[in-house]
Design an enzyme around this catalytic site. Structure first.
Site, PDB file in Angstrom:
ATOM      1  N   GLU A 177      -5.326  -8.689   1.275  1.00  0.00           N
ATOM      2  CA  GLU A 177      -5.975  -8.179   2.458  1.00  0.00           C
ATOM      3  C   GLU A 177      -7.390  -7.982   2.105  1.00  0.00           C
ATOM      4  O   GLU A 177      -7.803  -7.459   1.363  1.00  0.00           O
ATOM      5  CB  GLU A 177      -5.262  -6.995   3.088  1.00  0.00           C
ATOM      6  CG  GLU A 177      -3.893  -7.317   3.576  1.00  0.00           C
ATOM      7  CD  GLU A 177      -3.470  -5.717   4.201  1.00  0.00           C
ATOM      8  OE1 GLU A 177      -4.310  -5.157   4.806  1.00  0.00           O
ATOM      9  OE2 GLU A 177      -2.185  -5.956   4.131  1.00  0.00           O
TER      10      GLU A 177
ATOM     11  N   GLU B 266       0.993  -1.063   0.004  1.00  0.00           N
ATOM     12  CA  GLU B 266       0.077  -0.116  -0.014  1.00  0.00           C
ATOM     13  C   GLU B 266       0.797   1.264   0.012  1.00  0.00           C
ATOM     14  O   GLU B 266       0.926   1.955   0.991  1.00  0.00           O
ATOM     15  CB  GLU B 266      -0.954  -0.075   1.298  1.00  0.00           C
ATOM     16  CG  GLU B 266      -1.754  -1.172   1.212  1.00  0.00           C
ATOM     17  CD  GLU B 266      -2.989  -0.895   2.465  1.00  0.00           C
ATOM     18  OE1 GLU B 266      -2.795  -0.119   3.147  1.00  0.00           O
ATOM     19  OE2 GLU B 266      -3.925  -1.907   2.310  1.00  0.00           O
TER      20      GLU B 266
END
Ligand code: FCB
Length: 444
Positions: A349, A164
């Protein structure tokens, strides 16, 4: 019964700083998250990752835990400050040994390792020299990646570079909610560029060291929807998508940065040197997608005009305040398939925090089961419609240090009683293992 493809990987995810603890052991250097969490007022309740889930000492038990649940893949991250304590220079053998043992233990248990090379714990020594504002950090990351892959690449077949980068740049440098805690919006763009460059340089380095390995990056993608059909909302949504999704997907796909969002940001791209864009677009084997929620975008106030229709209101929130919107997972996967040609996707995720309580040795988290069930159904729908998703990693194996929220948010399939470090599999963990065993879920 919604069945998943035969070779589908059902996994769980964690990250080094969130679970390991042992921050001062075996030669690990300090990271920006040590510094940040030791700074008063940065993390809720003054929590730190000093002990976390003590996974550094309990890793064998944690592998056994996964094994009992039938987990097929484990996405964990490697702590750069354990491997190269000063960020660059001599590697620390004890740090490499730890992950070496972990990988062997996973393989013995029949669990495929999916390590991430950077999940936000930058060595403090590199931050002292400018952190991600400095281009040199990207080079240091590639060197460190080469060291890790050189040691583990005979057994690890899939590598994830960064987790991320949006969060690193926006929350770490723009808002100051994450380490290193800068709150300067103009830093977001150079930092993002250096992160993406680091990814590309690492891919090149990994190709050299382990030519047969699969490599990819992990992005937090979020579908954006206009609050109404009004042109102001639609335009604002396009821009929001540019900032959130296209700013990362476009350069990785070889299209450079999205012109509309770049123009809106005012970034002059001074940090982009000749050749950088092709480094960033170095071909990868997979894309990791982290999915948690969606955004409804409201454009400018419509002075003197009515917004057509009523903007949708979130009906259901997790304890993070994030809207539960499972269709968003389907939508973002279809968008990626429609607009880009990344071959293979992993959901790296997805999961939810709820105010779990341990009562008489049980955690009855039906809310989490419901959340997961609906997301699995949407994931299945996307796969049916041709999106090549090879695996799913649930966030998280166990409750852990949730960054600026400290230990106040519980995302685990396993409840962690921090004072005793006792792990208790939640009802959702038992449920997940039945999904894994059946390779699917009973249709609703
Ligand atoms: C993601 C992070 C992960 C965890 C979840 C809840 O953004 O990658 O470490 O904090 O959110």
């Amino acid at each position: 019964m919604l069945r998943f493809p035969d070779s589908f990987t059902w996994g769980v995810a964690t990250a080094s700083y969130q679970i390991e603890g042992a921050v001062g052991e075996d030669g690990r250097g300090p990271s920006i998250w040590d510094t940040f969490s030791y700074t008063r007022g940065k993390v809720l309740n003054g929590d730190t990752g000093d002990v976390a889930c003590d996974h550094y000492h309990r890793w064998e038990d944690d592998i056994a835990l996964m094994s009992n649940l039938g987990i097929g893949g484990y996405r964990f991250s490697i702590a750069w400050p354990r491997i190269v304590p000063a960020g660059r220079g001599a590697p620390n053998p004890a740090g490499l040994d730890f992950y070496d043992r972990l990988v062997d233990g996973l393989l013995e248990a029949g669990i495929t390792p999916f390590p991430t090379l950077y999940h936000w714990d930058l060595p403090q020594a590199l931050d002292d020299e400018g952190g991600w504002l400095s281009r040199d950090t990207a080079e240091a990351f590639a060197d460190y990646s080469g060291v890790v892959v050189g040691r583990l690449g005979d057994r690890v077949k899939t590598w994830l570079t960064l987790n991320e980068p949006w969060v690193s740049s926006h929350l770490g440098y723009g808002k100051g909610e994450h380490a290193p805690g800068h709150a300067n919006w103009s830093e977001v763009w150079p930092v993002t560029h250096h992160l993406l460059l680091a990814h590309g340089l690492a891919v090149q380095q990994i190709r050299e060291v382990a030519p047969d390995a699969d490599v990819g990056i992990v992005l937090n993608l979020e579908p954006q929807y206009p609050a109404s059909e009004h042109p102001a909302d639609i335009e604002a949504t396009r821009l929001a998508d540019g900032y959130w999704n296209r700013w990362f997907l476009d350069p990785l796909a070889g299209r450079g940065y999205p012109e509309d969002a770049v123009a809106d940001s005012g970034w002059n791209q001074a940090e982009v040197q000749p050749g950088d864009l092709s480094v960033i677009a170095e071909p990868c084997d997979l894309l990791g997608v982290n999915f948690y929620s969606r955004k409804i975008i409201v454009g400018a106030d419509l002075v003197g005009e009515e917004r057509p229709g009523t903007p949708p209101e979130p009906e259901e929130l997790t304890e993070m305040g994030w809207e539960v919107y499972p269709e968003g997972l389907y939508d973002i996967l279809m968008k990626v398939k429609r607009e880009y040609d990344f071959e293979t996707i992993y959901i790296t995720e997805n999961g939810a925090a709820y105010p779990d309580e341990l009562v008489d040795g049980r955690v009855e988290d039906d809310n989490r089961i419901s959340y997961l069930q609906r997301h699995f159904a949407q994931l299945h729908r996307a796969i049916e419609e041709g999106v090549d998703v090879r695996g799913y990693f649930l966030w998280s194996l166990m409750d852990n240090f949730e960054w600026a929220y400290g230990y106040s948010k519980r995302f685990g399939l396993t409840y962690v009683d921090y004072p005793t470090q006792q792990r208790t599999v939640k009802k959702s963990g038992e449920w997940y293992s039945t999904v894994i065993a059946a390779n699917g879920l009973p249709s609703a």
